[in-house]
Design a protein around this motif. Structure first.
Motif, short mmCIF file in Angstrom:
data_model
loop_
_atom_site.label_atom_id
_atom_site.label_comp_id
_atom_site.label_asym_id
_atom_site.label_seq_id
_atom_site.Cartn_x
_atom_site.Cartn_y
_atom_site.Cartn_z
N ALA A 213 1.48 -1.19 4.11
CA ALA A 213 0.19 -1.70 3.63
C ALA A 213 0.31 -3.14 3.16
CB ALA A 213 -0.33 -0.80 2.52
N PHE A 443 -9.10 -2.13 2.21
CA PHE A 443 -8.22 -1.03 2.56
C PHE A 443 -8.81 0.24 1.98
CE2 PHE A 443 -5.19 -4.40 3.23
CZ PHE A 443 -4.33 -3.91 4.20
N TRP A 461 -3.16 4.36 4.79
CA TRP A 461 -4.14 3.34 4.40
C TRP A 461 -4.63 2.63 5.65
CZ3 TRP A 461 -6.16 1.83 -0.36
CH2 TRP A 461 -5.64 2.52 -1.48
#
Length: 468
Positions: A213, A443, A461
């Protein structure tokens, strides 16, 4: 007797599951030959490999490193943590039943040196390796809870909130998401790689999915600074159920992706290794002496005739023309088409989620409504129940910083803030985009927690780009 009858179906299911797992561990790994596309390396000049721990870069990418060096590419490796939170390895290494903070720090130093030795075997010089020296098992906490340097994360293993390792990329950094992001941005700006490889978003290890992420956020920010910068990016997988199969040292076998991820990541690429490259990868993996005692089987499972990589792209945040924000089955886009999930999650990929349909995440929906609100929903395989806790997490990225928003549906439907709403198999929330700072990108992620056992299931995510 009646009590025994009630538990009989569950007992049979558990036995069947173990039998299935036993068989799967012994199935020959021939599926890798069905992956037709090879990882393209021609035309690239600078390869950057991002690894969560000391050894991941070798397990997932040793063959890639060798292939890149054969083609004359520059190779730089960045390792986010020093792996200094591995309790059992630290106990074994220093012969202590109760390791001290100093022992865990010494363990991190040992693992740094193991990575340098392994990468030297792969023709990567020490000055091309950067250790960010963030805390082992702490990156997910950076992402979710410890973003600001004003409230840093404290490692339960070293007892520290900042690195004391001499080999640290930024000695002034503290254990917080802001500083990890700043380090990654600095590396991308200075090195300017045209090929980047990082962990798969669906890797189940918290440090792996968190670094994934952080990498995607870094790329999104750098690409917004420079519209002409578009490096090729691929992901590699280390930790998932039923991966790799079969387990153990199988140097004649190929590596293939877990079946559960095909619906999530359909486009996989392979990199074939020569016999000599397999041998060099074998030697490099064995350089991680401190890890062999406990996880030798896992390490040896990556000594195969190929390596696997996949492509993951961000999604556009759909604009909703119609529908109930708390029921994605009613959503329609601007062309009056049903709105598809922004993130699909593997179904029944863990023992618990196979048994508990309300804890098995199926999909994550998100859309921008006509009133400039973000509508987001979790879908589970069964009906939402009060015995689980459902969390829908949103990270909004604005020019002024990062905004976090968490919608919770707690155990026994306790009052939540911000609130989430239940609609059959969905848990939904709606929040004005102005409240999130009118972000250009977001996100979204979701998880289900049990009352006693923590996280039962979670989605990867997903990065969402808002239409201009």
């Amino acid at each position: 007797m009646r009590r025994w009858r009630r538990f009989l179906p569950l007992s049979i299911s558990i036995l069947a599951l173990f039998f299935f797992t036993y068989l799967r561990r012994r199935m020959p790994a021939t599926w890798a030959t069905t992956i037709p596309d090879e990882l393209p390396l021609a035309g690239h000049e600078r390869l950057l490999i991002l690894a969560p721990h000391c050894d991941d870069e070798t397990l997932g990418c040793a063959g890639l490193i060798l292939a890149a060096r054969h083609l004359g590419l520059e190779v730089r490796v960045v390792i986010a943590t020093n792996g200094d939170g591995y309790l059992f390895a630290t106990m074994e290494e220093f012969r202590r039943v109760y390791p001290r903070y100093a022992d865990f720090i010494r363990m991190g130093t040992v693992r740094q040196q193991e990575s340098l030795r392994a990468l030297a075997l792969l023709d990567v010089a020490a000055d091309q390796v950067s250790f960010l020296s963030y805390p082992d098992r702490g990156l997910a906490a950076f992402w979710n809870d410890h973003w600001s340097v004003a409230a840093p994360y404290r490692s339960p293993y070293s007892g520290l909130t900042r690195s004391v390792y001499p080999l640290t990329y930024n000695p002034n950094s503290v254990y917080a998401g802001e500083d990890l992001l700043a380090d990654l941005c600095s590396i991308l700006r200075s090195y300017h790689p045209d090929l980047i490889v990082y962990p798969h978003p669906n890797d189940m290890h918290p440090d792996h999915w968190a670094l994934s992420a952080f990498t995607r956020l870094t790329l999104a920010l750098i690409e917004r600074e420079d519209a002409d910068y578009r490096p090729a990016t691929y992901v590699y997988l280390i930790h998932r159920p039923a991966f790799p199969l079969p387990k153990g040292l199988r140097v004649q076998h190929g590596l293939f992706p877990p079946v559960a991820l095909y619906n999530v990541t359909p486009h996989w690429l392979r990199l074939d290794l020569s016999r000599e490259d397999v041998k060099l990868k074998w030697q490099a993996i064995y350089a991680y002496r401190s890890q062999l005692f406990f996880i030798r089987e896992l390490l040896e499972s990556f000594i195969r005739t190929n390596e696997l990589f996949a492509e993951r792209e961000p999604a556009l945040l759909p604009r909703l023309a119609d529908g109930n924000p708390l029921n994605p089955e009613t959503w329609r886009d601007m062309d009056n088409h049903p709105v598809q999930p922004v993130q699909v999650d593997p179904i029944g990929d863990f023992i618990v989620t196979r048994a508990l349909a309300p804890a098995d995440l199926v999909a994550l929906y998100a859309g921008e409504s006509r009133d400039n609100s973000l509508a987001a929903c979790i879908q589970v395989r069964g009906r939402v129940t009060p015995t689980q806790r459902y969390l829908l997490r949103i990270m909004a990225v604005t020019p002024h910083g990062i905004t976090h928003h968490v919608a919770r549906r707690n155990y026994f439907f306790q009052r939540s803030s911000p609130s989430a709403y239940v609609n059959g198999c969905y848990v939904c929330t709606q929040v004005p985009l102005s409240q999130l700072g009118n972000p250009a990108l977001l996100f979204v992620g979701a998880e289900v927690q049990g009352a006693q056992v923590g996280v039962l299931d979670q989605t990867a995510w997903q990065l969402l780009l808002r239409a201009e």
